[in-house]
Write an enzyme that holds these catalytic residues in place. Sequence first.
Site, PDB file in Angstrom:
ATOM      1  N   SER A 170       3.902   6.278  -1.877  1.00 14.07           N
ATOM      2  CA  SER A 170       4.279   5.314  -2.917  1.00 14.07           C
ATOM      3  C   SER A 170       4.615   6.088  -4.186  1.00 14.07           C
ATOM      4  O   SER A 170       4.108   7.207  -4.395  1.00 14.07           O
ATOM      5  CB  SER A 170       3.098   4.385  -3.199  1.00 14.07           C
ATOM      6  OG  SER A 170       3.336   3.614  -4.362  1.00 14.07           O
ATOM      7  N   TYR A 209      -5.946   3.389  -5.081  1.00  9.09           N
ATOM      8  CA  TYR A 209      -4.688   3.337  -4.315  1.00  9.09           C
ATOM      9  C   TYR A 209      -3.783   4.481  -4.749  1.00  9.09           C
ATOM     10  O   TYR A 209      -3.225   5.210  -3.927  1.00  9.09           O
ATOM     11  CB  TYR A 209      -3.997   1.992  -4.547  1.00  9.09           C
ATOM     12  CG  TYR A 209      -2.636   1.862  -3.876  1.00  9.09           C
ATOM     13  CD1 TYR A 209      -2.541   1.674  -2.507  1.00  9.09           C
ATOM     14  CD2 TYR A 209      -1.451   1.927  -4.625  1.00  9.09           C
ATOM     15  CE1 TYR A 209      -1.306   1.556  -1.890  1.00  9.09           C
ATOM     16  CE2 TYR A 209      -0.213   1.807  -4.016  1.00  9.09           C
ATOM     17  CZ  TYR A 209      -0.142   1.615  -2.644  1.00  9.09           C
ATOM     18  OH  TYR A 209       1.082   1.507  -2.039  1.00  9.09           O
TER      19      TYR A 209
HETATM   20  N1  LIG Z   1       5.819  -3.056  -0.774  1.00 12.85           N
HETATM   21  C1  LIG Z   1       5.790  -2.187  -1.762  1.00 12.85           C
HETATM   22  O1  LIG Z   1       6.162  -2.487  -2.897  1.00 12.85           O
HETATM   23  C2  LIG Z   1       5.314  -0.790  -1.502  1.00 12.85           C
HETATM   24  C3  LIG Z   1       5.528   0.177  -2.496  1.00 12.85           C
HETATM   25  C4  LIG Z   1       5.107   1.469  -2.290  1.00 12.85           C
HETATM   26  C5  LIG Z   1       4.484   1.811  -1.105  1.00 12.85           C
HETATM   27  N2  LIG Z   1       4.274   0.865  -0.154  1.00 12.85           N
HETATM   28  C6  LIG Z   1       3.604   1.290   1.084  1.00 12.85           C
HETATM   29  O2  LIG Z   1       4.347   0.867   2.196  1.00 12.85           O
HETATM   30  C7  LIG Z   1       3.484   0.695   3.318  1.00 12.85           C
HETATM   31  C8  LIG Z   1       3.747  -0.681   3.945  1.00 12.85           C
HETATM   32  O3  LIG Z   1       3.430  -1.667   2.975  1.00 12.85           O
HETATM   33  P1  LIG Z   1       4.118  -3.107   2.960  1.00 12.85           P
HETATM   34  O4  LIG Z   1       4.415  -3.402   1.545  1.00 12.85           O
HETATM   35  O5  LIG Z   1       5.186  -3.199   3.969  1.00 12.85           O
HETATM   36  O6  LIG Z   1       2.835  -3.997   3.366  1.00 12.85           O
HETATM   37  P2  LIG Z   1       2.650  -5.239   4.325  1.00 12.85           P
HETATM   38  O7  LIG Z   1       3.876  -6.075   4.417  1.00 12.85           O
HETATM   39  O8  LIG Z   1       1.387  -5.875   3.889  1.00 12.85           O
HETATM   40  O9  LIG Z   1       2.441  -4.543   5.766  1.00 12.85           O
HETATM   41  C9  LIG Z   1       1.312  -3.758   6.035  1.00 12.85           C
HETATM   42  C10 LIG Z   1       1.300  -3.439   7.511  1.00 12.85           C
HETATM   43  O10 LIG Z   1       0.187  -2.590   7.794  1.00 12.85           O
HETATM   44  C11 LIG Z   1      -0.622  -3.197   8.796  1.00 12.85           C
HETATM   45  N3  LIG Z   1      -1.992  -2.761   8.600  1.00 12.85           N
HETATM   46  C12 LIG Z   1      -2.798  -3.002   7.523  1.00 12.85           C
HETATM   47  N4  LIG Z   1      -3.997  -2.439   7.726  1.00 12.85           N
HETATM   48  C13 LIG Z   1      -3.950  -1.827   8.940  1.00 12.85           C
HETATM   49  C14 LIG Z   1      -4.875  -1.080   9.701  1.00 12.85           C
HETATM   50  N5  LIG Z   1      -6.131  -0.840   9.261  1.00 12.85           N
HETATM   51  N6  LIG Z   1      -4.492  -0.588  10.901  1.00 12.85           N
HETATM   52  C15 LIG Z   1      -3.240  -0.840  11.360  1.00 12.85           C
HETATM   53  N7  LIG Z   1      -2.320  -1.527  10.690  1.00 12.85           N
HETATM   54  C16 LIG Z   1      -2.686  -2.019   9.489  1.00 12.85           C
HETATM   55  C17 LIG Z   1      -0.389  -4.699   8.627  1.00 12.85           C
HETATM   56  O11 LIG Z   1      -0.682  -5.463   9.771  1.00 12.85           O
HETATM   57  P3  LIG Z   1      -2.182  -6.049  10.063  1.00 12.85           P
HETATM   58  O12 LIG Z   1      -2.635  -6.690   8.787  1.00 12.85           O
HETATM   59  O13 LIG Z   1      -2.023  -7.013  11.188  1.00 12.85           O
HETATM   60  O14 LIG Z   1      -2.998  -4.863  10.436  1.00 12.85           O
HETATM   61  C18 LIG Z   1       1.120  -4.679   8.377  1.00 12.85           C
HETATM   62  O15 LIG Z   1       1.817  -4.486   9.592  1.00 12.85           O
HETATM   63  C19 LIG Z   1       2.061   0.878   2.785  1.00 12.85           C
HETATM   64  O16 LIG Z   1       1.614   2.187   3.075  1.00 12.85           O
HETATM   65  C20 LIG Z   1       2.221   0.702   1.287  1.00 12.85           C
HETATM   66  O17 LIG Z   1       1.235   1.373   0.549  1.00 12.85           O
HETATM   67  C21 LIG Z   1       4.674  -0.427  -0.321  1.00 12.85           C
END
Ligand SMILES: NC(=O)c1ccc[n+]([C@@H]2O[C@H](COP(=O)([O-])OP(=O)(O)OC[C@H]3O[C@@H](n4cnc5c(N)ncnc54)[C@H](OP(=O)(O)O)[C@@H]3O)[C@@H](O)[C@H]2O)c1
Length: 260
Positions: A162, A179
Amino acid sequence: MSELPNFDNFFDLSGKVALVTGGSRGLGLHTATVFLRAGAKTVFITARKAEGTQGINQAVDKSNALPGIKGKAIGIAANVAQEKEVQRLAQQVSDIEPKLHILVANAGATWGGPFETTPDWANQKVLDLNVRGVFNVVRSFTPLLEAAGTPQDPARVIVVSSTAGVNVPHVGEHGTIMYSASKAAAHHLARNLAVELGPRNITTNTVAPGFFPSKLANGLIEILGGEEDLKKTNPRGRLGLPEDIAGVMLFLASPVAGYM
Ligand SMILES: NC(=O)c1ccc[n+]([C@@H]2O[C@H](COP(=O)([O-])OP(=O)(O)OC[C@H]3O[C@@H](n4cnc5c(N)ncnc54)[C@H](OP(=O)(O)O)[C@@H]3O)[C@@H](O)[C@H]2O)c1
């Protein structure tokens, strides 16, 4: 003139096997989708929940209904914050595919709140998934990645970190201190993995997204004033779109990124 041999296949993933943690929604699902659309043979989608509107099964069904794809998505539920679950996941994948060309360590957790009252369980949850989980996933899949990588076309590890890993995004009432620290650790973990695994024909790269609407980010986006306000704080005047992350992921997984 430059020859640029294989230009037509620069971004072709034909025959490739990929695994995306956290692939059931958000950035992970955009990534799984672009891999399939680029010709991947098998894309493993993993997350904790199989059922429901946010679960793996709906993601696999949607992915396998994509028009024109040659390969298929396969769902396997696993909590990648737990080492035993990671080992089981690696075993189940290796029962289906003997090689893994692309591993995306994308699953992540966040927690926001004031410094003084941050519960230790929240810190543990964030570190277990965003740091230990990435280490364990990469370690458990290294034999399959090593089996896939060649000097010309190394296997790929892509760690989703991130922008919070390179700056201090939020302190105070809605602070995301652990985080941010976990994502800084993910960056440095990936640097270490790049040096450890590079000689084994496995490259490691980090992707550091800014804000993309998703289940993980939406709460914080609202707290910070909503999408319209947040857009104004971004030099490009907008938040991320699915194609922004899909394009980066496709490039890093593609034949032309083997020297990255
Ligand atoms: N969206 C943003 O603005 C943003 C910005 C910077 C970085 N990121 C990073 O991008 C990545 C994805 O985030 P996102 O925004 O796409 O979030 P999201 O839509 O909430 O998706 C998170 C995914 O991770 C899975 N997950 C959560 N805990 C888990 C565990 N313990 N074991 C296996 N799977 C798990 C969730 O499914 P389940 O809940 O069913 O496990 C879901 O598939 C993360 O690493 C986040 O820090 C996101």
